[in-house]
Motif scaffolding. Structure first.
Motif, short mmCIF file in Angstrom:
data_model
loop_
_atom_site.label_atom_id
_atom_site.label_comp_id
_atom_site.label_asym_id
_atom_site.label_seq_id
_atom_site.Cartn_x
_atom_site.Cartn_y
_atom_site.Cartn_z
N LEU A 53 26.83 79.27 48.62
CA LEU A 53 26.96 79.00 50.05
C LEU A 53 28.33 78.43 50.43
O LEU A 53 28.55 78.12 51.60
CB LEU A 53 25.86 78.03 50.50
CG LEU A 53 24.42 78.50 50.28
CD1 LEU A 53 23.44 77.41 50.65
CD2 LEU A 53 24.14 79.78 51.06
N ASN A 54 29.22 78.32 49.44
CA ASN A 54 30.56 77.79 49.68
C ASN A 54 30.48 76.43 50.41
O ASN A 54 31.04 76.25 51.49
CB ASN A 54 31.41 78.79 50.46
CG ASN A 54 32.88 78.41 50.44
OD1 ASN A 54 33.35 77.75 49.51
ND2 ASN A 54 33.60 78.82 51.46
N VAL A 81 21.31 74.35 52.14
CA VAL A 81 21.44 74.12 50.69
C VAL A 81 20.09 73.71 50.11
O VAL A 81 19.71 74.18 49.03
CB VAL A 81 22.53 73.06 50.39
CG1 VAL A 81 22.58 72.75 48.90
CG2 VAL A 81 23.90 73.55 50.87
N ILE A 82 19.36 72.84 50.79
CA ILE A 82 18.03 72.43 50.31
C ILE A 82 17.12 73.66 50.21
O ILE A 82 16.40 73.83 49.23
CB ILE A 82 17.41 71.35 51.22
CG1 ILE A 82 18.22 70.06 51.13
CG2 ILE A 82 15.95 71.11 50.86
CD1 ILE A 82 17.84 69.00 52.15
N MET A 83 17.20 74.54 51.21
CA MET A 83 16.38 75.75 51.18
C MET A 83 16.79 76.64 50.01
O MET A 83 15.93 77.17 49.30
CB MET A 83 16.53 76.51 52.51
CG MET A 83 15.55 77.66 52.63
SD MET A 83 15.40 78.34 54.29
CE MET A 83 17.07 78.53 54.79
N CYS A 84 18.08 76.77 49.76
CA CYS A 84 18.57 77.56 48.63
C CYS A 84 18.03 76.99 47.32
O CYS A 84 17.54 77.73 46.46
CB CYS A 84 20.11 77.55 48.62
SG CYS A 84 20.86 78.31 47.16
N MET A 85 18.09 75.66 47.18
CA MET A 85 17.60 75.02 45.96
C MET A 85 16.09 75.25 45.80
O MET A 85 15.63 75.55 44.69
CB MET A 85 17.93 73.53 46.00
CG MET A 85 19.43 73.25 45.94
SD MET A 85 19.91 71.60 46.49
CE MET A 85 19.07 70.54 45.37
N ALA A 86 15.35 75.13 46.88
CA ALA A 86 13.90 75.35 46.82
C ALA A 86 13.59 76.80 46.43
O ALA A 86 12.65 77.05 45.67
CB ALA A 86 13.27 75.00 48.17
N LEU A 87 14.38 77.73 46.93
CA LEU A 87 14.20 79.14 46.57
C LEU A 87 14.45 79.38 45.08
O LEU A 87 13.76 80.18 44.45
CB LEU A 87 15.11 80.04 47.41
CG LEU A 87 14.65 80.28 48.84
CD1 LEU A 87 15.78 80.88 49.68
CD2 LEU A 87 13.43 81.17 48.86
#
Length: 174
Positions: A53-54, A81-87
């Motif tokens: 996500l840069n 970023v939290i959503m990316c980590m959860a994914l």
């Protein structure tokens, strides 16, 4: 004789009170430890998401200060970023909704027993139900803030210094 019975009863109640207090303390301490382990485990995806996500340094500050109760989380990108980590851990589905079974298992693999895992999933689900924001990143951020508030209410929030030490010990030099 009456004095002896009263003294014995007082000692008995003192012992019972001490036992109950120790149960409460022992319940809270492992929960702080579990939250530290969960935070550390979840943070392992941060590097990947940071790159994908840069992510700028101001967003990283949000993660360094996440468990500080007085720190305001305001940036939409933090939610992304939290959503990316959860994914990365399959904790949310394609609709950005909590995947209960995977979240439960994630908690258990990081030291939570079945009851604590259920309690954590329930807390997140309750937060999820109260947030109606359409933007997935803002919604995720608001859910994270709600969860953080609930954890602080239980006095389970780990200190970020401890979490950072844990993360740094897991980082292997290249």
């Amino acid at each position: 004789m009456l004095e002896f019975k009263m003294a014995a009863a007082t000692k008995w109640w003192t012992l019972v009170a001490a036992f109950i207090l120790s149960l409460c303390v022992n319940r809270a301490t492992p929960s702080v430890e579990i939250m530290k382990k969960l935070t550390t485990g979840f943070a392992t995806a941060l590097d990947n998401c940071k790159t994908e996500l840069n992510v700028q340094e101001n967003i990283m500050q949000d993660f360094y200060n996440f468990w500080r109760e007085d720190y305001e989380l305001l940036n939409r990108d933090t939610g992304c970023v939290i959503m990316c980590m959860a994914l990365k851990f399959d904790l949310i589905d394609e609709d950005a909704k909590l995947h209960h079974k995977n979240a439960h298992e994630f908690a258990k693999t990081h030291g939570a027993d079945d009851d604590l895992a259920k309690q954590l999933v329930t807390m997140i689900h309750e937060c999820e139900k109260t947030i109606t924001e359409a933007d997935d990143c803002i919604r995720t951020l608001e859910i994270a803030k709600c969860f953080r508030t609930k954890i602080h209410g239980l006095k389970w929030a780990p200190s970020m210094e401890t979490v950072l030490e844990e993360v740094m010990t897991e980082v292997k030099p290249s």
